[in-house]
Write an enzyme that holds these catalytic residues in place. Structure first.
Site, PDB file in Angstrom:
ATOM      1  N   PHE A  65       0.769  -1.202   0.192  1.00 27.09           N
ATOM      2  CA  PHE A  65       0.327  -0.073  -0.433  1.00 27.09           C
ATOM      3  C   PHE A  65       0.869   1.376  -0.066  1.00 27.09           C
ATOM      4  O   PHE A  65       1.973   1.103   0.188  1.00 27.09           O
ATOM      5  CB  PHE A  65      -1.476  -0.038   1.117  1.00 27.09           C
ATOM      6  CG  PHE A  65      -0.462   0.199   2.632  1.00 27.09           C
ATOM      7  CD1 PHE A  65       0.130   0.820   3.211  1.00 27.09           C
ATOM      8  CD2 PHE A  65       0.227  -1.003   3.501  1.00 27.09           C
ATOM      9  CE1 PHE A  65       0.707   1.425   4.487  1.00 27.09           C
ATOM     10  CE2 PHE A  65       0.865  -1.248   4.121  1.00 27.09           C
ATOM     11  CZ  PHE A  65       1.154   0.427   4.888  1.00 27.09           C
ATOM     12  N   CYS A  66       0.386   1.703  -0.469  1.00 26.21           N
ATOM     13  CA  CYS A  66       0.363   3.684  -0.391  1.00 26.21           C
ATOM     14  C   CYS A  66      -0.073   4.243  -0.374  1.00 26.21           C
ATOM     15  O   CYS A  66      -1.417   4.586  -0.061  1.00 26.21           O
ATOM     16  CB  CYS A  66       1.917   3.408  -1.802  1.00 26.21           C
ATOM     17  SG  CYS A  66       0.717   3.474  -3.082  1.00 26.21           S
ATOM     18  N   THR A  67      -0.209   6.426  -0.372  1.00 27.48           N
ATOM     19  CA  THR A  67      -0.939   6.632   0.075  1.00 27.48           C
ATOM     20  C   THR A  67      -2.185   7.566  -0.747  1.00 27.48           C
ATOM     21  O   THR A  67      -3.150   7.069  -0.418  1.00 27.48           O
ATOM     22  CB  THR A  67       0.267   8.365  -0.229  1.00 27.48           C
ATOM     23  OG1 THR A  67       1.000   8.748   0.232  1.00 27.48           O
ATOM     24  CG2 THR A  67      -0.830   9.722   0.210  1.00 27.48           C
TER      25      THR A  67
END
Length: 305
Positions: free
Chosen positions: A178-180
């Site tokens: 996951f990331c922003t």
């Protein structure tokens, strides 16, 4: 608090041979409509976050999606109480998100998208290794329960982290990243697929989509999510956290950090005070003074003074 400005975070991977020709029309449109922020253009597509009035952002999105290559961008909206950017920049780049590995193409291979509603079940599975692909200062503000922190300063360091942790990555049946907003995971999961990892997943729409979609009482997110604008970070429901950045090192500061004896606006904070020479601090003081003067001139011109 009134939310005056609409913020649009968007990206789209494409085979865009004529990307240079889009720079001026995009810049002109943004300037004409009072839009600020940053847009990156490259042969592999477009990426950026911008803010403006609701009508202005709608005009920009219509312009972008009129381009055949950008008809279905990944697009996330939120709101800000004040303009979260100082200027508009439309830049030409080699990559729209810099990993520094040749040949990685999310259009050809990418991880399996997981909707926010299905994310909790995936990351709570004992056979899932959860990896936060963001930078260390982002992880520090918040992350998902049990997520691995690669402890990287920039996304360019991620491939080396993978190379150094092959044994750990292969212990579990599947990997969830996951990331922003999702764009770094387009590259990271594509990279993992190229390396031969088969069960690779990533959170569709990123943390921002999760925080907007999942009720706080059901959430597995802990803390705040760093964002790359003047809001600094957001909480569940994409509410602004009230943090500010240290202008010397860009460390995110809360109210407690600003009470420190090491904090001087525009000059230093606890995170960087001991790493800066007195020469650096004097330079930062002058830069901050010039910034305040420019800000005052801008305010006066708007007021007709």
């Amino acid at each position: 608090m009134e939310k005056k400005f609409k913020v649009a975070a968007l990206y789209c991977f494409a085979d865009l041979k004529h990307y240079q020709k889009l720079q001026k029309p995009l810049l002109d449109l943004c300037q004409e409509n009072g839009i600020k922020g940053t847009l990156l253009l490259a042969k592999e597509g477009i990426n950026g976050t911008v803010a403006g009035s609701c009508a202005a952002i709608e005009t920009l999105v219509r312009f972008i999606t009129a381009e055949p290559a950008f008809q279905t961008p990944e697009l996330k909206y939120s709101w800000a109480s004040k303009m979260p950017f100082h200027r508009i920049k439309v830049r030409l780049k080699k990559e729209i998100v810099t990993m520094g590995v040749e040949g990685i193409n999310p259009l050809k291979a990418v991880g399996t998208y997981v909707a926010p509603e299905d994310w909790n079940a995936l990351i709570q599975d004992e056979e899932t290794l959860v990896v936060d692909t963001r930078n260390d200062y982002e992880y520090m503000l918040g992350s998902f329960q049990g997520a691995v922190d690669p402890n990287i300063k920039t996304f360019r360091e991620f491939p080396q982290w993978v190379a150094n942790h092959q044994d750990e990555l292969k212990k579990k049946k599947r990997i969830a990243m996951f990331c922003t907003g999702g764009i770094r995971c387009e590259k990271s999961t594509s990279y993992m697929r190229e390396l031969g990892y088969e069960e690779v997943y990533h959170l569709k729409g990123g943390i921002l989509q999760y925080l907007e979609t999942i009720p706080k009482e059901e959430s597995l997110w802990q803390g705040e999510c760093f964002v790359f604008d003047e809001r600094v970070s957001v909480r569940h429901g994409l509410e602004e956290s009230g943090r500010e950045l240290c202008r010397a090192c860009r460390y995110p500061l809360g109210a407690e950090g600003k009470l420190s004896s090491h904090y001087e606006e525009g000059v230093s904070c606890d995170a960087c005070y001991d790493t800066r020479s007195e020469f650096d601090k004097q330079r930062f003081r002058e830069r901050h003074r010039q910034f305040q003067l420019a800000k005052a001139r801008t305010m006066n011109s708007h007021q007709g003074l």
